[in-house]
Design a protein around this motif. Structure first.
Motif, PDB file in Angstrom:
ATOM      1  N   ILE A 184       0.080 -18.390 -12.949  1.00 13.40           N
ATOM      2  CA  ILE A 184       0.857 -17.237 -13.402  1.00 13.40           C
ATOM      3  C   ILE A 184       1.627 -16.669 -12.220  1.00 13.40           C
ATOM      4  N   THR A 219      -9.281 -13.688 -26.132  1.00  9.60           N
ATOM      5  CA  THR A 219      -9.260 -14.239 -24.770  1.00  9.60           C
ATOM      6  C   THR A 219     -10.665 -14.634 -24.334  1.00  9.60           C
ATOM      7  N   SER A 249      -2.945 -12.383 -23.900  1.00 11.43           N
ATOM      8  CA  SER A 249      -3.948 -12.441 -22.843  1.00 11.43           C
ATOM      9  C   SER A 249      -3.363 -12.058 -21.486  1.00 11.43           C
ATOM     10  N   VAL A 250      -2.179 -12.582 -21.191  1.00  8.43           N
ATOM     11  CA  VAL A 250      -1.571 -12.361 -19.878  1.00  8.43           C
ATOM     12  C   VAL A 250      -1.001 -10.950 -19.741  1.00  8.43           C
ATOM     13  N   TRP A 267      -5.146 -21.426 -14.575  1.00 10.31           N
ATOM     14  CA  TRP A 267      -4.010 -20.561 -14.851  1.00 10.31           C
ATOM     15  C   TRP A 267      -3.034 -20.583 -13.683  1.00 10.31           C
TER      16      TRP A 267
END
Length: 293
Positions: free
Chosen positions: A73, A60, A102-103, A71
């Protein structure tokens, strides 16, 4: 011109990160082989999981240094680090693995992937996956079962035994329901009824739920999109060209719609197929809105 040297640098850094963590996980696997108790083996697995977390964190960081990503999200609030989850997602590119890790690396337990039994014997890869407690499946074809009816049900029982260890460590199991990466050509050749998705393959997710459905607290339905990098998102990310990543999360209950005997109960099988196609219809509508923006 700067993009190509950046591509080479990023590839080398990602490979170095992968090599270092893979070697460490393999060393953990060797130690784990000789540990005398299940408790100690679970501790070794947690150590291997920490190395996988480090791999995801470093990747990341490497890619964040070379990309100015916007991003988008949504839907992470209901998740917890000590839960048991089945994660399902559309599949677009190798980028998906980097993005999911990563998330979700600090939101849910590190993911486990169901692997074919043959991968257990691949040097380094098999040992590392074994150290991470990734379950190995042995799937028998319909033709094989017709010739060997005594094997019927053994593949599911083998998977259940492989998943027994998940009772003691919080776990996220990932299933790419389409079975392969989406491309417009695959969509056309498979006659998919969806605009941005391939047909979902019900067998794989039903197999996972049959093996350990009573352990899952929720199903995490993830919709991924790279609206400004449609053609080659993984290459674009390595070249510093990734612009926007969209991750939409919908947390679904594990209820009577997804718990049943998929392989022997025909009414339940029809119900499950209908449920999964409804999930995919909503996902396709979400993708239509993303790409329209």
């Amino acid at each position: 011109m700067l993009a190509y040297p950046l591509l080479i640098i990023n590839v080398l850094l990602v490979l170095l990160n992968t090599a270092v963590n893979s070697i460490f996980i393999c060393l953990v696997a060797i130690v784990k082989l000789f540990l005398p108790t299940a408790k100690l083996k679970r501790a070794a697995t947690r150590m291997a999981d920490k190395s996988m977390w480090l791999w995801a964190t470093v990747n990341t960081g490497i890619l964040a240094m070379s990309n100015r990503v916007e991003w988008d999200i949504d839907g992470l609030d209901a998740l917890k680090k000590d839960g048991w989850y089945l994660m399902i997602s559309n599949h677009l590119s190798w980028t998906d693995i980097v993005v999911l890790c990563s998330v979700f690396k600090d939101r849910v337990p590190m993911p486990k992937f169901f692997l074919k039994q043959q991968l257990l014997y691949v040097p380094f890869v098999g040992m590392a996956c074994w150290a991470l407690d990734m379950p190995f499946m042995r799937r028998y074809s319909r033709e094989y079962l017709l010739r060997h009816p005594e094997k019927r049900g053994q593949d599911l029982e083998t998977t259940r035994r492989s998943c027994e260890k998940f009772k003691y460590n919080p776990t996220t199991v990932v299933n790419y329901v389409e079975g392969t990466r989406f491309t417009p050509m695959k969509r056309k050749s498979s006659r998919s009824p969806y605009q941005h998705l391939l047909q979902p393959k019900t067998g794989g997710i039903a197999y996972t739920l049959a093996a350990m459905g009573d352990q899952f607290e929720n199903i995490i339905d993830v919709t991924l999109a790279y609206p400004d990098n449609l053609d080659k998102p993984f290459r674009d990310m390595l070249m510093g060209r990734m612009k926007r990543i969209v991750v939409k999360v919908n947390v679904l209950p594990v209820d009577e719609q997804v718990t049943g005997d998929y392989f022997n109960d025909k009414p339940y099988k029809r119900q499950f197929n209908q449920w999964l196609h409804q999930v995919w219809e909503r996902k396709d509508e979400t993708l239509k809105r993303i790409h329209k923006d």
